[in-house]
Design an enzyme around this catalytic site. Sequence first.
Site, PDB file in Angstrom:
ATOM      1  N   HIS A 228       0.867  -1.189   0.000  1.00  0.00           N
ATOM      2  CA  HIS A 228       0.000   0.000   0.000  1.00  0.00           C
ATOM      3  C   HIS A 228       0.904   1.238   0.000  1.00  0.00           C
ATOM      4  O   HIS A 228       1.704   1.413  -0.914  1.00  0.00           O
ATOM      5  CB  HIS A 228      -0.910  -0.101   1.239  1.00  0.00           C
ATOM      6  N   HIS A 267      -2.349  -2.338  -9.725  1.00  0.00           N
ATOM      7  CA  HIS A 267      -3.327  -1.757  -8.806  1.00  0.00           C
ATOM      8  C   HIS A 267      -4.555  -2.651  -8.778  1.00  0.00           C
ATOM      9  O   HIS A 267      -4.929  -3.227  -9.781  1.00  0.00           O
ATOM     10  CB  HIS A 267      -3.727  -0.344  -9.272  1.00  0.00           C
ATOM     11  N   ASP A 323       2.462   5.683  -6.986  1.00  0.00           N
ATOM     12  CA  ASP A 323       3.718   5.655  -6.243  1.00  0.00           C
ATOM     13  C   ASP A 323       4.951   5.452  -7.099  1.00  0.00           C
ATOM     14  O   ASP A 323       6.067   5.537  -6.605  1.00  0.00           O
ATOM     15  CB  ASP A 323       3.667   4.557  -5.175  1.00  0.00           C
TER      16      ASP A 323
HETATM   17  N1  CMC Z   1       4.965  -6.777 -10.307  1.00  0.00           N
HETATM   18  C1  CMC Z   1       4.888  -8.012 -10.855  1.00  0.00           C
HETATM   19  N2  CMC Z   1       3.768  -8.732 -10.904  1.00  0.00           N
HETATM   20  C2  CMC Z   1       2.662  -8.201 -10.367  1.00  0.00           C
HETATM   21  C3  CMC Z   1       2.668  -6.934  -9.770  1.00  0.00           C
HETATM   22  C4  CMC Z   1       3.868  -6.215  -9.761  1.00  0.00           C
HETATM   23  N3  CMC Z   1       3.949  -4.989  -9.215  1.00  0.00           N
HETATM   24  N4  CMC Z   1       1.424  -6.656  -9.306  1.00  0.00           N
HETATM   25  C5  CMC Z   1       0.685  -7.721  -9.613  1.00  0.00           C
HETATM   26  N5  CMC Z   1       1.419  -8.655 -10.252  1.00  0.00           N
HETATM   27  C6  CMC Z   1       0.934  -9.938 -10.777  1.00  0.00           C
HETATM   28  C7  CMC Z   1       0.711 -10.957  -9.701  1.00  0.00           C
HETATM   29  O1  CMC Z   1       1.860 -11.703  -9.454  1.00  0.00           O
HETATM   30  C8  CMC Z   1      -0.420 -11.753 -10.265  1.00  0.00           C
HETATM   31  O2  CMC Z   1       0.123 -12.589 -11.259  1.00  0.00           O
HETATM   32  P1  CMC Z   1      -0.446 -14.115 -11.448  1.00  0.00           P
HETATM   33  O3  CMC Z   1      -1.851 -13.935 -11.921  1.00  0.00           O
HETATM   34  O4  CMC Z   1       0.456 -14.714 -12.451  1.00  0.00           O
HETATM   35  O5  CMC Z   1      -0.364 -14.752 -10.098  1.00  0.00           O
HETATM   36  C9  CMC Z   1      -1.277 -10.707 -10.982  1.00  0.00           C
HETATM   37  O6  CMC Z   1      -0.345  -9.679 -11.368  1.00  0.00           O
HETATM   38  C10 CMC Z   1      -2.392 -10.117 -10.140  1.00  0.00           C
HETATM   39  O7  CMC Z   1      -1.836  -9.598  -8.935  1.00  0.00           O
HETATM   40  P2  CMC Z   1      -2.576  -9.583  -7.523  1.00  0.00           P
HETATM   41  O8  CMC Z   1      -1.567  -9.573  -6.432  1.00  0.00           O
HETATM   42  O9  CMC Z   1      -3.624 -10.659  -7.492  1.00  0.00           O
HETATM   43  O10 CMC Z   1      -3.335  -8.175  -7.588  1.00  0.00           O
HETATM   44  P3  CMC Z   1      -3.988  -7.426  -6.353  1.00  0.00           P
HETATM   45  O11 CMC Z   1      -5.092  -6.623  -6.924  1.00  0.00           O
HETATM   46  O12 CMC Z   1      -4.277  -8.344  -5.230  1.00  0.00           O
HETATM   47  O13 CMC Z   1      -2.778  -6.468  -5.872  1.00  0.00           O
HETATM   48  C11 CMC Z   1      -1.277  -4.646  -5.721  1.00  0.00           C
HETATM   49  C12 CMC Z   1      -2.653  -5.121  -6.218  1.00  0.00           C
HETATM   50  C13 CMC Z   1      -1.199  -3.112  -5.872  1.00  0.00           C
HETATM   51  C14 CMC Z   1      -1.096  -4.991  -4.247  1.00  0.00           C
HETATM   52  C15 CMC Z   1      -0.158  -5.297  -6.582  1.00  0.00           C
HETATM   53  O14 CMC Z   1      -0.278  -4.918  -7.925  1.00  0.00           O
HETATM   54  C16 CMC Z   1       1.248  -4.990  -6.067  1.00  0.00           C
HETATM   55  O15 CMC Z   1       1.754  -5.685  -5.179  1.00  0.00           O
HETATM   56  N6  CMC Z   1       1.931  -3.939  -6.642  1.00  0.00           N
HETATM   57  C17 CMC Z   1       3.244  -3.545  -6.166  1.00  0.00           C
HETATM   58  C18 CMC Z   1       3.097  -2.687  -4.905  1.00  0.00           C
HETATM   59  C19 CMC Z   1       2.559  -1.300  -5.203  1.00  0.00           C
HETATM   60  O16 CMC Z   1       3.027  -0.601  -6.091  1.00  0.00           O
HETATM   61  N7  CMC Z   1       1.575  -0.849  -4.393  1.00  0.00           N
HETATM   62  C20 CMC Z   1       1.003   0.503  -4.494  1.00  0.00           C
HETATM   63  C21 CMC Z   1      -0.425   0.501  -4.914  1.00  0.00           C
HETATM   64  S1  CMC Z   1      -1.010   2.126  -5.418  1.00  0.00           S
HETATM   65  C22 CMC Z   1      -0.930   3.120  -3.992  1.00  0.00           C
HETATM   66  C23 CMC Z   1      -1.711   2.574  -2.874  1.00  0.00           C
HETATM   67  O17 CMC Z   1      -2.937   2.403  -3.018  1.00  0.00           O
HETATM   68  O18 CMC Z   1      -1.118   2.362  -1.828  1.00  0.00           O
END
Ligand code: CMC
Length: 388
Positions: A228, A267, A323
């Site tokens: 987050h 996201h 971010d």
């Molecule tokens: N890098 C590589 N792979 C990713 C990433 C990433 N940053 N984000 C998601 N994926 C992949 C993930 O591994 C999964 O792949 P698979 O289907 O093969 O297993 C797929 O994309 C879906 O990911 P998810 O974790 O199920 O998606 P989610 O909606 O639960 O998570 C998230 C959203 C923001 C937590 C995630 O994209 C992430 O960890 N991003 C990196 C951290 C980040 O930048 N966070 C800031 C968010 S914006 C500001 C805020 O709101 O705080």
Amino acid sequence: GPLTSYDPGFVNTAACRSSITYIDGDAGILEHRGYPIEELAEKSSFLEVAYLLSNGELPTEAQLTEWEYQVNRHRLVHENVYDIIQSFRYDAHPMAKLMAGVVSQMTFYPSSRRLSEPESRELNAFRLLGKMPTMAAATFRHSIGRHAVYPSDELGYVENFLAMLFQSQQRVWRADPRLVRALEVLFILHADHEQNCSTTAVRTVASSGNDVYTAAAAGIGALFGPLHGGANEAVLKMLREIGSLDRVPEFIEGVKNGRGRLMGFGHRVYKNYDPRAKVIKKAVDDVFEVRGMNPLLDIAVELEKIALNDEYFVKRKLYPNVDFYSGLIYEALNFPTEMFTVLFAVPRTAGWIAHWTEQLTDPDQRIIRPKQLYTGYERREYVPMADR
Ligand code: CMC
């Protein structure tokens, strides 16, 4: 009754009604009370957006003046708050110090517990918004071994924050107006984002009957996580680790092979470019014009370019989020990396307050208490200690 839905992460469950913020993740749209974020970032001040979030309408000039007065007159904190912050080790993370400072406010203002009184709710919301930059700046001053700087009546919300952070003993610190505006734009972009993890924490804690400080402290905890608000800090660490342009492709391959995530990408809601990331890119140019270039920006631009054309990221609809570039701006403004998530918490307080109020005043709302899918043992015989 029987369980009707199993939804880890609440990907498809609405836990509340809300009229504050609208997001269309597929179209890349973010609106507060109907106003597009792009326009607010260009034309409004942060406190104006805070007013909009809490009151539902843009303020008239007189309303904004009164609102600014009500927020800014609460900027001072009890002297004990400085002691609380200073009692941490010098290298303690500022988010821990901030959380402690915020939750302590509940004890300085016991009337904040009178949740059924609108005047008490409003007064303590003003206090929290007013004191947040003061406490955030105090966490930073403590970590660099300097005395805290008192808020100044002559400076606006954002400029005062910068002065409390960076004022030297010899002179009042006055920032280049372009840098002040860049931080103000970042504050506007971070002010609210509907039911994100920290706002959900705030609503959950509010739902059992809690004051705005206790609820905001929970929000700060949720925001601290690297998935987050902690992502802005993680992005900078990642860029430093990559270190040079030629190592970008190798890093991307590592991410695709499951060695960590590309921080600042992806996201839960946006499956298209994060509209806030677009606005930030403009602010990046302004800031680097004043401060000079940072080689890490080249690495970030290259990372984005490669990722946006790579099948792994395209297939999963992973785009840069708010971010991805914000940390580079914070660094150019001289903030140490540890302070980045604090710089997210200060403006998000405006959103937390609006959602805390909405949660408490919605007649539909009840204590937030989800169900579970039990996967443990069925009833069995107790085993005496000697037989285990
Ligand atoms: N890098 C590589 N792979 C990713 C990433 C990433 N940053 N984000 C998601 N994926 C992949 C993930 O591994 C999964 O792949 P698979 O289907 O093969 O297993 C797929 O994309 C879906 O990911 P998810 O974790 O199920 O998606 P989610 O909606 O639960 O998570 C998230 C959203 C923001 C937590 C995630 O994209 C992430 O960890 N991003 C990196 C951290 C980040 O930048 N966070 C800031 C968010 S914006 C500001 C805020 O709101 O705080």
